[in-house]
Design an enzyme around this catalytic site. Structure first.
Site, PDB file in Angstrom:
ATOM      1  N   GLU A  47       0.784  -1.224   0.000  1.00 47.99           N
ATOM      2  CA  GLU A  47       0.000   0.000   0.000  1.00 47.99           C
ATOM      3  C   GLU A  47       0.828   1.293   0.000  1.00 47.99           C
ATOM      4  O   GLU A  47       0.593   2.177   0.803  1.00 47.99           O
ATOM      5  CB  GLU A  47      -0.987  -0.016   1.187  1.00 47.99           C
TER       6      GLU A  47
HETATM    7  C1  TNX Z   1      -4.669  -4.768   4.540  1.00 50.67           C
HETATM    8  S1  TNX Z   1      -2.613  -7.104   4.276  1.00 50.67           S
HETATM    9  C2  TNX Z   1      -3.447  -4.538   5.108  1.00 50.67           C
HETATM   10  C3  TNX Z   1      -3.344  -4.359   6.569  1.00 50.67           C
HETATM   11  C4  TNX Z   1      -4.706  -4.234   7.212  1.00 50.67           C
HETATM   12  C5  TNX Z   1      -5.621  -5.286   6.637  1.00 50.67           C
HETATM   13  C6  TNX Z   1      -6.986  -5.269   7.261  1.00 50.67           C
HETATM   14  C7  TNX Z   1      -1.810  -5.878   4.048  1.00 50.67           C
HETATM   15  C8  TNX Z   1      -0.559  -6.093   3.405  1.00 50.67           C
HETATM   16  N1  TNX Z   1      -2.281  -4.643   4.403  1.00 50.67           N
HETATM   17  O1  TNX Z   1      -2.534  -3.249   6.856  1.00 50.67           O
HETATM   18  O2  TNX Z   1      -4.569  -4.396   8.568  1.00 50.67           O
HETATM   19  O3  TNX Z   1      -5.766  -5.089   5.256  1.00 50.67           O
HETATM   20  O4  TNX Z   1      -7.785  -6.306   6.805  1.00 50.67           O
END
Ligand code: TNX
Length: 494
Positions: A280
């Site tokens: 992200e």
């Molecule tokens: C996505 S999984 C994220 C996390 C959040 C999660 C909540 C990932 C690499 N990033 O930072 O906690 O979704 O479901």
């Protein structure tokens, strides 16, 4: 007549076999049982001695060679049992015997035995067993909310009981940084309460957790998030961060920091892997930074993805230089991380990224958000994370059981790159230990079934029948395992 009915009832009880989870590959029940009691000893020598002591302790017995009866742990050549996590368990004429080519297999055989002990006897049986996947993990997010050693010990015990072998600790994120790092005291300074309670791990805490896990054949994989999801470090050391949340890829200080962090992490965690997150990164992550603009001009980088790739190349180099294998979320497979980075796939909407990574030969760990994220609700109307991303309804036992981890489109070569599977318990909305337990159990047992057993199909009703006594056992141990939707009310808040 009444007598007859009673007889039938009691023989029906005797015929009910212990409910094993995960179900072993091959189980042949015999007749009769083998007695087992305070005078039973656990006999394991040489490389089997540690497992023997562990098993003895768990079953309330003594390690030794002589007793009224013996549980023998015996190491055999790998030509007999090739999978080091595989085992053979015999209960019958030869007493109780567990064989494996490795202490790990002995340990798993012992876990199966533990599930079969009832009172003072074990039913006669012959079991041949080995896992489908060699990576059977659980991620616990201790960053969003902190869960300390005692909670982790409890979870590690249950992971071991259900033959999981990787504990992935998500140690840092925007709200907090949970690992003490020499030279950077401000990272954790804010996590000490007025009464002195620490909401972070010291080096000694980590050593204890790692040792506790290792004794149960669980590897602890540390995750330190970067360049995104690192707002806590940004708050502590703004000079290293662009806009307070994303590491500044243009500053040499950033790499000094990263090196200090990974050097400490490598020193504390014996696992061969270090996870650096990498998920992200926003498209405008490094907007309005004259430093980053200069870096782009100098190196001919055009897009945010180019900058990200540059940053990640440096981080990968640092992680390798401390002797570890880098691991990252699947965004990094897209951002151009080298193929020796282990990719953890979570974006269920991007099977293309997964396939491309497999094609290039990257090792893969499967964690699709809609199947094995335990922050989502378990049944209709039950509490859980509000994010979108949970296709196909609640993350129920049925959903987990129907999940096939290896895409049907994978060639055998690609499928061989799948190290295994990992569930994730993210804690943005999980502040208490009871709720953490409620969200994890018993879903983790369904996940263990998927991680261990050969490819499906899996019969939900058959699994649920096996599950029921385990849920009661978990509750008897004080864990807040969910029985049905009625148990959810306690956690519904407005
Ligand atoms: C996505 S999984 C994220 C996390 C959040 C999660 C909540 C990932 C690499 N990033 O930072 O906690 O979704 O479901």
């Amino acid at each position: 007549m009444l007598f007859g009915v009673l007889l039938i009832a009691s023989s029906a009880v005797a015929a009910a076999h212990p409910a094993l989870i995960p179900m072993p590959s091959s189980v042949e029940w015999g007749t009769g049982e083998v007695a087992f009691g305070a005078n039973t000893v656990v006999d394991g020598r040489g490389a089997a001695a540690n497992t023997a002591s562990y098993v003895a302790r768990e079953l309330g017995l003594k390690p030794g060679r002589r007793g009224a009866s013996r549980i023998r742990l015996s190491l055999v050549p790998a030509s007999r049992i090739p999978n080091p996590e595989g085992y053979h368990l015999h209960v019958g004429k030869r007493g109780i015997l567990i064989e494996s080519s490795d202490p790990r297999g002995l340990f798993y055989g012992a876990q199966t035995l533990r599930q079969m002990v009832s009172g003072h006897s074990v039913p006669a049986v012959d079991i041949e067993d080995a896992p489908r996947f060699r990576w059977r993990g659980l991620l616990i997010d201790v960053a969003r909310h902190f869960f300390g050693k005692q909670t982790l010990f409890k979870f590690i015990d249950e992971m071991a009981a259900y033959k999981l072998n990787v504990l992935h600790l998500h140690l840092t994120d925007d709200p907090a940084w949970r690992l003490e790092v020499p030279g950077y005291p401000k990272l954790t300074q804010g996590e000490i309460a007025a009464d002195g309670t620490r909401a972070y791990f010291t080096a000694d805490d980590i050593r204890e957790i790692v040792a506790y896990a290792a004794e149960r054949h669980i590897m602890v994989v540390p995750e330190i998030e970067m360049p995104s999801h690192s707002g806590a470090a940004g708050g502590a050391y703004p000079e290293l961060f662009h806009g307070g949340t994303v590491l500044d890829p243009a500053s040499p200080q950033t790499y000094a920091f990263t090196r200090a962090v990974f050097t400490e992490v490598a020193r504390l965690f014996p696992a061969p892997y270090i996870h650096f997150g990498g998920d992200e990164v926003a498209d405008d992550a490094w907007k309005n930074s004259s430093d980053v603009d200069r870096l782009k001009a100098e190196l001919g980088l055009k897009t945010t993805k180019d900058v990200e790739a540059y940053f990640v190349r440096n981080v990968v180099k640092i992680i390798k230089s401390v002797g570890k294998r880098p691991m990252a979320w699947d965004e990094q497979a897209e951002a151009g991380a080298s193929d020796d980075v282990v990719i953890q796939w979570w974006r269920k909407g991007r099977p293309d990224v997964l396939t491309a990574a497999a094609q290039r030969g990257s090792d893969l760990v499967m964690s699709p958000v809609d199947k094995v994220y335990f922050d989502y609700h378990q049944g209709p109307g039950e509490p859980g994370a509000p994010w979108e991303g949970n296709d196909g309804g609640p993350t129920s036992i049925a959903k987990i059981l129907s999940w096939e981890a290896v895409p049907a489109s994978f060639t055998p070569t690609q499928a061989a790159k799948v190290l295994g599977v990992e569930a994730a318990i993210w804690t943005e909305f999980i502040a208490s230990e009871r709720y953490l337990e409620f969200m994890t159990f018993p879903r983790l047992l369904a996940f263990a079934e998927v991680a261990w057993r050969p490819k499906g199909p899996r019969d939900e009703a058959e699994f649920n029948a096996r599950l029921a006594p385990h849920v009661e056992a978990l509750r008897a141990q004080g864990l807040d395992a969910r029985r049905d939707e009625g148990d959810a009310y306690e956690f519904i808040t407005n």
